[in-house]
Design a protein around this motif. Structure first.
Motif, PDB file in Angstrom:
ATOM      1  N   LYS A 190     -25.804   9.944 -27.002  1.00  0.00           N
ATOM      2  CA  LYS A 190     -26.325  11.073 -26.239  1.00  0.00           C
ATOM      3  C   LYS A 190     -26.267  10.859 -24.728  1.00  0.00           C
ATOM      4  N   SER A 191     -26.084   9.628 -24.295  1.00  0.00           N
ATOM      5  CA  SER A 191     -26.051   9.352 -22.860  1.00  0.00           C
ATOM      6  C   SER A 191     -25.251   8.086 -22.616  1.00  0.00           C
ATOM      7  N   TYR A 192     -24.838   7.922 -21.382  1.00  0.00           N
ATOM      8  CA  TYR A 192     -24.153   6.709 -20.980  1.00  0.00           C
ATOM      9  C   TYR A 192     -24.438   6.450 -19.507  1.00  0.00           C
ATOM     10  N   ARG A 193     -24.235   5.212 -19.097  1.00  0.00           N
ATOM     11  CA  ARG A 193     -24.458   4.813 -17.710  1.00  0.00           C
ATOM     12  C   ARG A 193     -23.222   4.106 -17.182  1.00  0.00           C
ATOM     13  N   VAL A 194     -22.774   4.527 -16.014  1.00  0.00           N
ATOM     14  CA  VAL A 194     -21.635   3.925 -15.329  1.00  0.00           C
ATOM     15  C   VAL A 194     -22.179   3.004 -14.239  1.00  0.00           C
ATOM     16  N   THR A 195     -21.725   1.752 -14.204  1.00  0.00           N
ATOM     17  CA  THR A 195     -22.215   0.775 -13.236  1.00  0.00           C
ATOM     18  C   THR A 195     -21.046   0.052 -12.588  1.00  0.00           C
TER      19      THR A 195
END
Length: 362
Positions: A146-151
Motif C-alpha cells: 500500500k505504500s513505499y518509501r524512496v531514500t
C-alpha cells in the motif's frame, strides 16, 4: 519491509532530489512551528491546518507548486505521526533534517498498477511526476503493498522500500532456550558457548578509511576535492553498514528458528552511548576513550539485533534485568564482584558452593 536498489536515470534522479528537498523543507518548517510552542500557549498547528497552509504556500511559490502535492502532504502526515509517537513516549522528538542526511519521501495509496516486473531481475515503480523508475528485483515483493518509501543514503545510492508486514517465524517447538550476551569484542555470546561477531571493514579498507580522513582534514571546506573525499568515506561506511545489517538479519533469523525462548539483557543503549564530554564548566573525563567505546557498541548492532528478534519472534524474546548478571553463578546463585572470566577459578574455590556453576550474562 522489502528494500530494493533503485536505478534512476540522470533526469529522474534530479526529479527525485526535488521531491526529497520539498519533503525536507516542509518537515523542517513543521519542526520550527513546534519548536516555539510552549505549554499554556496556543496549540501548535496540526496536520489539517498545516495542509491549508501548504495550499497557500503552493499558490505563492511556483517552485513548491511544481512538486508533487502527494509527496508534500505525506511529509506533513509523517511529521504528525512522529509527534504522536513522541507524546506517546515511544519515540524521540522529531528533529531537523539536513541535506544529504535522511533524504527521502513516502508515497501512500499504491495500487497494483504502480508496480510491474520488466524481467527476472528488473522491476519498475511509478513515482508521481517522475514516471516509471527501475529497480533491481532481488527478492519477492509481497502482495497487498500500500505504500513505499524512496531514500538516498550518504553514498548517493537510491533505494525503494515497500511497506509490508512480514510473517513471524514459527517456533521450533523443542522448548530450547538461549541467552544472548552482547559485547564489544564479541558481538553476541550465546549461552550454548557459541561466539558471534558482526563483520566490519577489512584491514585494507580500514587503512584506506584512515587515509581518506587525513585527506579530509587537509581539504578546504566547500571545495570539490572535499566533496569527493566525503563521498568516498560515505561509500566505505555504507559498505560496513550493509555488512552489519546482513549479519543482523541472518543471526536473528537463525535464533528465531532454532530456539523457542531467547533471553537478552534489557540494556539502555541510548544512555550507554551518551557522550562523556560534559560541559564547559564541568568537563568530562576520559572523553576519547568513552567515544571509542560508544563507536564499538554501535558498530556491533546491539539495538538492531534485539529489534529484529522481537519482530521475527514476537512474544518469545525475554528481556532480563542486566544488574549483577555478570557476577551471579548460574548454579548456586552466589553474587560476588570477583565473578569475572579471569576470576572464575578463584571465585569457585572461595564462593561457589557447587563448583559446577558458570558466570555468563544473558
Amino acid at each position: 519491509m522489502s528494500r530494493f536498489r533503485l536505478q534512476p536515470s540522470p533526469s529522474q534522479e534530479r526529479a527525485l532530489l526535488e521531491h526529497c528537498g520539498h519533503a525536507r523543507f516542509l518537515w523542517n518548517l513543521a519542526v520550527e512551528q513546534h519548536a516555539h510552542w510552549q505549554p499554556g500557549r496556543k496549540a501548535a498547528p496540526g496536520y489539517a491546518e498545516q495542509c491549508r497552509e501548504l495550499t497557500q504556500a503552493r499558490a505563492d511559490n511556483p517552485w513548491l507548486a511544481a512538486g508533487s502535492v502527494m509527496v508534500q502532504q505525506q511529509a506533513l502526515r509523517d511529521f504528525a505521526q512522529a509527534m504522536a509517537n513522541f507524546f506517546g513516549r515511544t519515540h524521540r522528538r522529531p528533529t531537523w533534517r539536513r541535506r544529504g542526511r535522511s533524504e527521502g519521501f513516502r508515497i501512500v495509496g499504491v495500487t497494483p498498477g504502480d508496480l510491474r516486473r520488466v524481467s527476472r531481475k528488473v522491476g519498475e515503480v511509478r513515482v508521481p511526476k517522475v514516471g516509471w523508475v527501475r529497480f533491481r528485483w532481488s527478492r519477492a515483493v509481497s502482495n497487498g503493498v500500500k505504500s513505499y518509501r524512496v531514500t538516498r543514503d550518504r553514498a548517493g545510492r537510491w533505494h525503494v522500500a515497500f511497506a509490508v508486514v512480514p510473517e513471524p517465524i514459527p517456533a521450533p517447538g523443542t522448548d530450547a532456550a538461549v541467552g544472548v550476551d552482547r559485547g564489544v569484542v564479541v558481538s553476541a555470546a550465546l549461552s550454548t558457548g557459541e561466539l558471534l561477531s558482526a563483520p566490519t571493514l577489512r584491514r585494507p579498507e580500514k587503512t584506506r578509511l584512515l587515509r581518506l580522513h587525513r585527506k579530509l582534514a587537509r581539504a578546504q571546506r566547500g571545495s570539490n576535492r572535499r566533496g569527493k573525499v566525503k563521498a568516498a568515506i560515505a561509500k566505505l561506511r555504507a559498505r560496513e553498514t550493509d555488512r552489519r545489517k546482513d549479519w543482523v538479519e541472518k543471526t536473528s533469523t537463525r535464533l528465531a528458528r532454532e530456539f523457542d525462548v531467547i533471553a537478552v539483557e534489557d540494556l539502555k543503549i541510548a544512555t550507554m552511548t551518551r557522550s562523556a564530554k560534559g560541559t564547559v564548566d564541568a568537563p568530562g573525563r576520559r572523553v576519547r576513550q568513552k567515544a571509542g567505546l560508544n563507536r564499538g557498541i554501535l558498530a556491533n548492532g546491539w539495538g538492531q539485533l534485539v529489534t529484529r528478534l522481537g519482530q521475527k519472534a514476537p512474544g518469545r524474546v525475554v528481556k532480563v534485568d542486566p544488574r549483577l548478571t555478570s557476577q551471579r553463578c548460574s548454579a548456586c546463585g552466589v553474587v560476588a564482584r570477583e565473578a569475572r572470566e579471569s576470576q572464575i577459578p578463584a571465585f569457585r574455590r572461595g564462593g561457589c558452593q557447587s563448583g559446577e556453576g558458570e558466570v555468563r550474562s544473558g
